[in-house]
Motif scaffolding. Structure first.
Motif, PDB file in Angstrom:
ATOM      1  N   GLU A 215       0.842  -1.188   0.000  1.00 52.68           N
ATOM      2  CA  GLU A 215       0.000   0.000   0.000  1.00 52.68           C
ATOM      3  C   GLU A 215       0.879   1.241   0.000  1.00 52.68           C
ATOM      4  O   GLU A 215       1.968   1.245   0.569  1.00 52.68           O
ATOM      5  CB  GLU A 215      -0.918   0.015   1.224  1.00 52.68           C
ATOM      6  CG  GLU A 215      -2.038  -0.996   1.171  1.00 52.68           C
ATOM      7  CD  GLU A 215      -3.047  -0.796   2.290  1.00 52.68           C
ATOM      8  OE1 GLU A 215      -2.900   0.197   3.049  1.00 52.68           O
ATOM      9  OE2 GLU A 215      -3.968  -1.612   2.408  1.00 52.68           O
ATOM     10  N   LYS A 220      -4.749   1.801  -1.791  1.00 59.61           N
ATOM     11  CA  LYS A 220      -4.854   0.476  -1.190  1.00 59.61           C
ATOM     12  C   LYS A 220      -4.933  -0.561  -2.305  1.00 59.61           C
ATOM     13  O   LYS A 220      -5.497  -0.301  -3.361  1.00 59.61           O
ATOM     14  CB  LYS A 220      -6.115   0.372  -0.312  1.00 59.61           C
ATOM     15  CG  LYS A 220      -6.051   1.153   0.987  1.00 59.61           C
ATOM     16  CD  LYS A 220      -7.321   0.912   1.798  1.00 59.61           C
ATOM     17  CE  LYS A 220      -7.266   1.654   3.128  1.00 59.61           C
ATOM     18  NZ  LYS A 220      -8.503   1.437   3.935  1.00 59.61           N
ATOM     19  N   LYS A 234      -7.281   6.520  -1.687  1.00 58.20           N
ATOM     20  CA  LYS A 234      -7.707   6.797  -0.316  1.00 58.20           C
ATOM     21  C   LYS A 234      -8.361   8.171  -0.173  1.00 58.20           C
ATOM     22  O   LYS A 234      -9.186   8.371   0.724  1.00 58.20           O
ATOM     23  CB  LYS A 234      -6.500   6.708   0.627  1.00 58.20           C
ATOM     24  CG  LYS A 234      -5.863   5.327   0.694  1.00 58.20           C
ATOM     25  CD  LYS A 234      -4.644   5.323   1.610  1.00 58.20           C
ATOM     26  CE  LYS A 234      -3.985   3.967   1.678  1.00 58.20           C
ATOM     27  NZ  LYS A 234      -2.782   3.952   2.561  1.00 58.20           N
TER      28      LYS A 234
END
Length: 275
Positions: A215, A220, A234
Protein backbone atom coordinates in the motif's frame (compact mmCIF):
# COMPACT_ATOMS: atom_id res chain seq x y z
CA UNK A 1 -4.57 95.13 -10.67
CA UNK A 2 -5.08 94.75 -14.39
CA UNK A 3 -5.49 91.24 -15.80
CA UNK A 4 -4.65 90.53 -19.38
CA UNK A 5 -7.47 88.43 -20.88
CA UNK A 6 -5.03 86.75 -23.29
CA UNK A 7 -2.84 85.47 -20.43
CA UNK A 8 -5.66 84.60 -18.00
CA UNK A 9 -7.70 82.60 -20.48
CA UNK A 10 -5.95 79.70 -22.18
CA UNK A 11 -6.59 79.23 -25.83
CA UNK A 12 -8.41 76.07 -26.98
CA UNK A 13 -5.35 74.91 -28.93
CA UNK A 14 -3.18 75.12 -25.79
CA UNK A 15 -5.77 73.16 -23.79
CA UNK A 16 -5.82 70.40 -26.42
CA UNK A 17 -2.01 70.18 -26.45
CA UNK A 18 -1.83 69.96 -22.65
CA UNK A 19 -4.61 67.34 -22.56
CA UNK A 20 -2.82 65.27 -25.19
CA UNK A 21 0.49 65.59 -23.31
CA UNK A 22 -1.19 64.54 -20.04
CA UNK A 23 -2.77 61.52 -21.74
CA UNK A 24 0.59 60.44 -23.19
CA UNK A 25 2.26 60.81 -19.78
CA UNK A 26 -0.44 58.68 -18.12
CA UNK A 27 -0.04 55.96 -20.77
CA UNK A 28 3.74 55.95 -20.22
CA UNK A 29 3.32 55.72 -16.46
CA UNK A 30 0.85 52.87 -16.84
CA UNK A 31 3.09 51.07 -19.34
CA UNK A 32 6.22 51.37 -17.23
CA UNK A 33 4.24 50.54 -14.10
CA UNK A 34 3.03 47.28 -15.69
CA UNK A 35 6.53 46.58 -16.96
CA UNK A 36 8.08 47.04 -13.52
CA UNK A 37 5.40 44.85 -11.96
CA UNK A 38 6.36 42.04 -14.35
CA UNK A 39 10.09 42.35 -13.73
CA UNK A 40 10.09 40.55 -10.33
CA UNK A 41 8.41 37.47 -11.89
CA UNK A 42 11.06 37.34 -14.63
CA UNK A 43 13.83 37.79 -12.11
CA UNK A 44 12.30 35.11 -9.89
CA UNK A 45 12.23 32.56 -12.70
CA UNK A 46 15.75 33.43 -13.79
CA UNK A 47 17.01 33.26 -10.23
CA UNK A 48 15.45 29.82 -9.77
CA UNK A 49 17.23 28.47 -12.84
CA UNK A 50 20.49 30.07 -11.77
CA UNK A 51 20.22 28.42 -8.36
CA UNK A 52 19.63 25.01 -9.98
CA UNK A 53 22.57 25.47 -12.37
CA UNK A 54 24.80 26.68 -9.54
CA UNK A 55 23.87 23.68 -7.39
CA UNK A 56 24.58 21.24 -10.22
CA UNK A 57 27.92 22.92 -10.94
CA UNK A 58 28.79 22.79 -7.26
CA UNK A 59 28.05 19.06 -7.11
CA UNK A 60 30.07 18.31 -10.26
CA UNK A 61 33.05 20.27 -8.96
CA UNK A 62 32.88 18.50 -5.60
CA UNK A 63 32.80 15.08 -7.26
CA UNK A 64 35.73 16.00 -9.53
CA UNK A 65 37.73 17.02 -6.47
CA UNK A 66 36.79 13.73 -4.83
CA UNK A 67 38.13 11.77 -7.83
CA UNK A 68 41.25 13.92 -7.92
CA UNK A 69 42.08 12.72 -4.41
CA UNK A 70 42.75 9.25 -5.90
CA UNK A 71 45.07 10.56 -8.64
CA UNK A 72 48.81 10.64 -8.06
CA UNK A 73 51.40 12.99 -9.54
CA UNK A 74 52.83 10.14 -11.63
CA UNK A 75 49.43 9.60 -13.24
CA UNK A 76 49.35 13.13 -14.61
CA UNK A 77 52.65 12.63 -16.38
CA UNK A 78 51.18 9.94 -18.61
CA UNK A 79 47.52 11.03 -18.72
CA UNK A 80 47.17 14.82 -18.83
CA UNK A 81 43.45 14.55 -19.62
CA UNK A 82 41.36 14.85 -16.42
CA UNK A 83 38.23 13.21 -17.86
CA UNK A 84 40.19 10.10 -18.85
CA UNK A 85 41.82 9.87 -15.42
CA UNK A 86 38.43 10.23 -13.71
CA UNK A 87 37.06 7.30 -15.70
CA UNK A 88 40.07 5.17 -14.75
CA UNK A 89 39.91 5.91 -11.02
CA UNK A 90 37.42 3.10 -10.14
CA UNK A 91 39.44 0.63 -12.24
CA UNK A 92 42.81 1.50 -10.68
CA UNK A 93 41.67 1.76 -7.06
CA UNK A 94 43.59 -0.46 -4.65
CA UNK A 95 41.98 -3.53 -3.12
CA UNK A 96 39.61 -2.56 -0.32
CA UNK A 97 39.18 1.02 -1.60
CA UNK A 98 35.61 2.00 -2.38
CA UNK A 99 35.05 4.68 -5.02
CA UNK A 100 31.59 6.23 -4.93
CA UNK A 101 29.57 6.80 -8.09
CA UNK A 102 28.20 10.33 -8.75
CA UNK A 103 24.75 9.39 -7.40
CA UNK A 104 26.25 7.80 -4.26
CA UNK A 105 28.47 10.83 -3.69
CA UNK A 106 25.46 13.13 -4.04
CA UNK A 107 23.40 11.10 -1.56
CA UNK A 108 26.19 11.24 1.03
CA UNK A 109 27.40 14.83 0.68
CA UNK A 110 24.38 16.85 -0.49
CA UNK A 111 20.99 17.33 1.18
CA UNK A 112 17.71 16.22 -0.44
CA UNK A 113 16.07 18.42 -3.06
CA UNK A 114 12.96 19.25 -1.06
CA UNK A 115 9.33 18.91 -2.15
CA UNK A 116 9.30 22.41 -3.72
CA UNK A 117 11.61 21.20 -6.49
CA UNK A 118 10.15 20.15 -9.88
CA UNK A 119 12.03 18.10 -12.45
CA UNK A 120 9.72 19.43 -15.18
CA UNK A 121 11.32 22.88 -14.69
CA UNK A 122 14.66 21.46 -15.78
CA UNK A 123 15.87 19.90 -19.02
CA UNK A 124 13.97 16.63 -19.48
CA UNK A 125 15.24 13.89 -21.77
CA UNK A 126 13.40 13.69 -25.09
CA UNK A 127 11.73 10.36 -24.33
CA UNK A 128 7.97 9.76 -24.61
CA UNK A 129 7.70 8.44 -21.05
CA UNK A 130 9.78 11.11 -19.30
CA UNK A 131 7.98 13.86 -21.23
CA UNK A 132 4.58 12.42 -20.24
CA UNK A 133 5.61 12.19 -16.58
CA UNK A 134 6.98 15.74 -16.64
CA UNK A 135 3.55 16.97 -17.79
CA UNK A 136 1.94 15.28 -14.77
CA UNK A 137 4.48 16.09 -12.06
CA UNK A 138 3.05 19.40 -10.81
CA UNK A 139 -0.56 18.23 -10.92
CA UNK A 140 0.36 15.16 -8.86
CA UNK A 141 2.18 17.36 -6.35
CA UNK A 142 -0.86 19.66 -6.15
CA UNK A 143 -3.16 16.65 -5.56
CA UNK A 144 -5.41 17.48 -8.50
CA UNK A 145 -4.27 14.37 -10.37
CA UNK A 146 -2.96 10.98 -9.27
CA UNK A 147 -0.90 8.89 -11.69
CA UNK A 148 -0.02 5.20 -11.60
CA UNK A 149 2.69 3.91 -13.94
CA UNK A 150 2.81 0.33 -15.19
CA UNK A 151 6.29 -0.64 -16.39
CA UNK A 152 7.31 -3.88 -18.11
CA UNK A 153 11.06 -4.04 -18.67
CA UNK A 154 14.24 -5.94 -17.79
CA UNK A 155 16.25 -5.37 -14.64
CA UNK A 156 20.01 -4.93 -14.43
CA UNK A 157 20.46 -8.72 -14.47
CA UNK A 158 18.44 -9.13 -17.66
CA UNK A 159 15.33 -10.69 -16.07
CA UNK A 160 11.84 -9.57 -17.08
CA UNK A 161 10.12 -7.54 -14.36
CA UNK A 162 6.96 -5.48 -14.21
CA UNK A 163 5.10 -3.45 -11.64
CA UNK A 164 2.84 -0.52 -10.77
CA UNK A 165 4.36 2.69 -9.38
CA UNK A 166 2.60 5.48 -7.47
CA UNK A 167 4.15 8.49 -9.20
CA UNK A 168 3.35 11.10 -6.56
CA UNK A 169 4.67 9.09 -3.62
CA UNK A 170 7.74 7.90 -5.52
CA UNK A 171 8.71 11.46 -6.53
CA UNK A 172 8.08 12.78 -3.02
CA UNK A 173 10.11 9.96 -1.45
CA UNK A 174 13.05 10.69 -3.72
CA UNK A 175 12.95 14.42 -3.03
CA UNK A 176 12.80 13.85 0.73
CA UNK A 177 14.89 10.70 1.20
CA UNK A 178 16.78 10.36 -2.08
CA UNK A 179 18.27 6.88 -1.85
CA UNK A 180 15.04 5.14 -0.78
CA UNK A 181 13.20 5.55 -4.06
CA UNK A 182 13.66 5.48 -7.82
CA UNK A 183 16.56 7.66 -9.07
CA UNK A 184 14.28 10.27 -10.61
CA UNK A 185 17.02 12.83 -11.24
CA UNK A 186 18.84 10.37 -13.50
CA UNK A 187 15.58 9.06 -15.01
CA UNK A 188 14.36 12.51 -16.10
CA UNK A 189 17.85 13.34 -17.39
CA UNK A 190 17.86 10.14 -19.50
CA UNK A 191 20.78 8.48 -17.66
CA UNK A 192 18.81 5.67 -15.98
CA UNK A 193 15.82 3.48 -16.79
CA UNK A 194 12.67 3.36 -14.71
CA UNK A 195 12.56 -0.08 -13.09
CA UNK A 196 9.85 -1.20 -10.64
CA UNK A 197 10.99 -2.71 -7.34
CA UNK A 198 9.63 -4.45 -4.26
CA UNK A 199 8.70 -1.13 -2.58
CA UNK A 200 6.19 -0.20 -5.32
CA UNK A 201 2.44 -0.82 -5.39
CA UNK A 202 2.96 -4.11 -7.22
CA UNK A 203 6.06 -5.91 -8.42
CA UNK A 204 6.63 -9.26 -10.12
CA UNK A 205 9.80 -11.03 -11.24
CA UNK A 206 8.83 -13.32 -14.10
CA UNK A 207 11.82 -15.66 -13.82
CA UNK A 208 10.62 -17.05 -10.46
CA UNK A 209 7.02 -15.78 -10.38
CA UNK A 210 7.40 -13.88 -7.09
CA UNK A 211 4.83 -11.15 -6.54
CA UNK A 212 5.01 -8.27 -4.04
CA UNK A 213 2.22 -5.85 -3.03
CA UNK A 214 2.49 -2.67 -0.97
CA UNK A 215 0.00 0.00 0.00
CA UNK A 216 1.14 3.56 -0.62
CA UNK A 217 0.12 6.84 0.97
CA UNK A 218 -2.43 7.24 -1.83
CA UNK A 219 -3.64 3.72 -2.70
CA UNK A 220 -4.85 0.48 -1.19
CA UNK A 221 -4.42 -2.83 -3.03
CA UNK A 222 -7.70 -4.66 -3.67
CA UNK A 223 -7.54 -7.93 -5.64
CA UNK A 224 -10.96 -8.71 -7.13
CA UNK A 225 -11.96 -12.08 -8.60
CA UNK A 226 -14.02 -10.42 -11.34
CA UNK A 227 -12.32 -7.06 -11.95
CA UNK A 228 -8.79 -8.29 -11.36
CA UNK A 229 -6.20 -6.07 -9.69
CA UNK A 230 -7.72 -2.82 -8.39
CA UNK A 231 -6.34 0.21 -6.61
CA UNK A 232 -8.50 2.19 -4.19
CA UNK A 233 -7.60 5.86 -3.99
CA UNK A 234 -7.71 6.80 -0.32
CA UNK A 235 -8.51 10.46 -0.88
CA UNK A 236 -11.94 10.11 -2.51
CA UNK A 237 -12.63 6.37 -2.36
CA UNK A 238 -12.49 5.80 -6.11
CA UNK A 239 -11.80 2.22 -7.21
CA UNK A 240 -9.47 1.91 -10.21
CA UNK A 241 -9.77 -1.46 -12.00
CA UNK A 242 -6.49 -1.12 -13.90
CA UNK A 243 -6.80 -4.43 -15.75
CA UNK A 244 -10.14 -3.30 -17.15
CA UNK A 245 -8.51 -0.05 -18.29
CA UNK A 246 -5.93 -2.08 -20.22
CA UNK A 247 -8.44 -4.26 -22.05
CA UNK A 248 -10.87 -1.44 -22.83
CA UNK A 249 -10.30 1.96 -24.39
CA UNK A 250 -10.23 4.48 -21.59
CA UNK A 251 -9.58 8.24 -21.88
CA UNK A 252 -7.43 8.27 -18.73
CA UNK A 253 -5.26 5.33 -19.79
CA UNK A 254 -2.29 6.00 -22.08
CA UNK A 255 -0.02 3.39 -23.66
CA UNK A 256 3.59 4.49 -24.20
CA UNK A 257 6.29 2.48 -25.93
CA UNK A 258 9.60 3.95 -24.84
CA UNK A 259 12.91 3.04 -26.54
CA UNK A 260 14.67 3.33 -23.17
CA UNK A 261 12.06 2.28 -20.60
CA UNK A 262 10.18 -0.41 -22.53
CA UNK A 263 6.40 -0.93 -22.56
CA UNK A 264 4.60 1.39 -20.17
CA UNK A 265 1.03 2.38 -19.35
CA UNK A 266 0.00 5.56 -17.51
CA UNK A 267 -3.23 5.67 -15.51
CA UNK A 268 -4.53 9.12 -14.56
CA UNK A 269 -7.11 9.58 -11.81
CA UNK A 270 -8.69 13.02 -11.53
CA UNK A 271 -9.12 13.56 -7.82
CA UNK A 272 -12.64 14.59 -6.90
CA UNK A 273 -11.56 16.90 -4.11
CA UNK A 274 -8.18 18.45 -3.46
CA UNK A 275 -6.37 16.89 -0.51
Amino acid sequence: MVVDPETSIKKPSNLLREAAKSSVMKEKEQHFGDFHRKIPDIKKVGAGKQLIDAEESKQETAYDNYLNSFIKVEDRRYLPNDSVMHRLVPLRATVGTFVMTPSQFKDVHFPPLGTFFYFSDRNVAHDPLTLALAEREKRNAAKSLSTIIFVSTRDSKGFSVSGYIDLEQSLRSFKVAGVKSHPWADIFAGRRRLEPNRQDLSFITWNNGKVFYNESDNYKIIPDAVKGLCFLYKGDGTLLPVEKYITEEHPLCKFIESPKHGSTVIYDHRIRRKM
